[in-house]
Scaffold this motif. Structure first.
Motif, short mmCIF file in Angstrom:
data_model
loop_
_atom_site.label_atom_id
_atom_site.label_comp_id
_atom_site.label_asym_id
_atom_site.label_seq_id
_atom_site.Cartn_x
_atom_site.Cartn_y
_atom_site.Cartn_z
N THR A 98 38.31 42.87 38.20
CA THR A 98 39.48 43.70 38.46
C THR A 98 39.86 43.62 39.93
O THR A 98 39.02 43.45 40.79
N ARG B 210 41.84 46.10 41.36
CA ARG B 210 42.40 47.41 41.69
C ARG B 210 42.06 47.79 43.13
O ARG B 210 40.93 47.63 43.57
N SER C 81 30.74 42.30 38.59
CA SER C 81 31.76 43.34 38.43
C SER C 81 31.09 44.71 38.42
O SER C 81 29.89 44.84 38.14
N ASP D 84 32.09 48.64 36.99
CA ASP D 84 33.06 49.48 36.30
C ASP D 84 32.30 50.52 35.49
O ASP D 84 31.32 50.19 34.81
N ARG E 275 33.49 50.07 45.79
CA ARG E 275 33.51 50.90 44.58
C ARG E 275 32.12 51.45 44.25
O ARG E 275 31.98 52.58 43.79
#
Length: 426
Positions: free
Chosen positions: A233, A235, A273, A275, A372
């Motif tokens: 992603t 974002r 990743s 998430d 993140r």
């Protein structure tokens, strides 16, 4: 200003311009910069069994392999449909281009084109023979006990040769290898078939790789390594661009903060990743050649401006979350780390030494992942949930006990409620 001083400054300016013109030639095969070599890792950049190209040619410990190079060259000439003089002349035509591929070339190679071209041809013929035998083991014209090209050589010599083929100082221009393969098969210039031979030799699948030009074998290896299966992603990418967020949290600390680990579908360093509190990492095999291979890949990224920093960022990222043997054990339990170097402590030390003094590229996807993760780790609810899981759901028996306690507590409340209700009716 003194006339002599002015003349000296003009000469220096002319030299600087000459160096700038040299830099535009864009070499791709470099001497390892002294600043990244230490007493601990210097052997990782040096060939153990065979030299390719001019940098290590003639070193006494590597001379035994020269006879086998000549044998490979002889076998190549027997199979080739072109006369030797035509092969040599075709390489002379591109000799300057080949010389320009090297960032540092001694005068004996720079001035003697015949000697340089002969070295290129003989060394590339040896690589071509290695690739041919490895890809066609049942069609070999060598005996099984051949020390290099037979079954015996495949077991004992090939692992060292494979390692030496991925050293930055041991690279050869891909142009020579492709041209020789075409001469051998009497076909047009074909990069893809040569790439496939090399990738098969290093155990890569080739059907999901968009083939194309590469500078040398190490460059091709890096390109294939970075082919990802998942789509990360993007974002909030622009918001954190060029902001490095340090994450001094080991894998075990991340677990305590509520972050869970899972293995990615792909095995590329790009298949990372984060998430929903889950950090997905690719399978990473740690063996005797891991340090050498990745140190040379990172040295290539450091020397070749414009190639990118993906491998360096990946090793830095992994080094940031692997502090102790407990971290290796945790990642091994999730089938992320496959450890063939010994104890978990040895593997952890390997990541520590490889990632020393590295920083993640601030414009990379891994920096976004780090941001993140840091944001998620700071939230209280994931920590509470992780603590609850560790305390009450650490094993099946503990889970059964918790469920039984909850049921018993619920029944007690119901019984108390009915008792109170009966008393009120009376």
């Amino acid at each position: 200003m003194d006339h002599c001083v002015l003349e000296a400054e003009l000469d220096n300016l002319g030299n600087a311009q000459s160096q700038e013109e040299q830099s535009k030639k864009k070499p791709s095969i470099y001497k390892i910069p002294p600043v990244i070599i230490s007493d601990h890792n210097k052997k990782a950049y040096q060939p153990q069994s065979v030299s390719f190209g001019p940098y290590h040619h003639g070193e006494p410990r590597l001379k035994p392999m020269e006879d086998h190079k000549q044998r490979a060259f002889y076998h190549f000439l027997k199979r080739s449909l072109k006369p030797q003089v035509e092969i040599f002349d075709s390489m002379v035509e591109v000799a300057q281009e080949l010389k320009d591929s090297y960032g540092s070339l001694e005068p004996k190679w720079q001035d003697d084109t015949k000697k340089f071209v002969t070295l290129m041809i003989v060394d590339e013929c040896f690589i071509l023979e290695i690739l041919r035998v490895a890809n066609q083991p049942f069609e070999s014209d060598y005996s099984n006990d051949d020390p290099i090209f037979g079954y015996h050589g495949m077991l004992y010599a090939m692992p060292f040769i494979r390692r030496d083929m991925l050293l930055l100082e041991n690279q050869l221009p891909m142009l020579v290898l492709v041209k020789l393969k075409c001469f051998e098969e009497n076909v047009e210039y074909n990069v893809d078939s040569t790439n496939m031979l090399i990738l098969n030799f290093f155990g890569f699948r080739t059907r999901d790789f968009e083939r194309g030009k590469s500078l040398h074998i190490l460059d091709l290896y890096r390109q294939r390594l970075l082919v990802k299966r998942s789509k990360p992603t993007e974002r909030n990418f622009k918001r954190i661009h060029n902001q490095i967020v340090p994450l001094n949290l080991s894998a075990t600390m991340l677990i305590e903060g509520g972050i869970r680990f899972r293995r990615s579908e792909g095995n590329s360093p790009m298949d990372i990743s984060f998430d929903g509190g889950i950090l997905r990492l690719p399978k990473f095999v740690v063996n005797d050649t891991t340090e050498s291979t990745f140190l040379n890949l990172m040295a290539f990224e450091r020397c070749n401006i414009g190639v990118g920093h993906a491998i360096t960022s990946f090793i830095c990222f992994m080094g940031n979350i692997i502090y102790h043997d407990r971290d290796i054990s945790l990642l091994s339990s999730e089938r992320i780390i496959v450890n063939f170097v010994g104890t978990d402590k040895v593997a952890a030390n390997l990541f520590h030494t490889m990632s020393k003094d590295l920083v993640i590229d601030p414009s990379s996807h891994l920096n976004l992942v780090t941001v993140r993760m840091a944001s998620y780790w700071g939230k209280p609810w994931p920590k509470w949930r992780a603590e609850l899981t560790r305390t009450y759901f650490r094993n099946p028996w503990a889970t059964v006990s918790v469920i039984a306690a909850v049921i018993l507590f619920a029944l007690t409340i119901l019984q108390t409620g009915f008792t109170v209700y009966d008393l009120m009716l009376k």
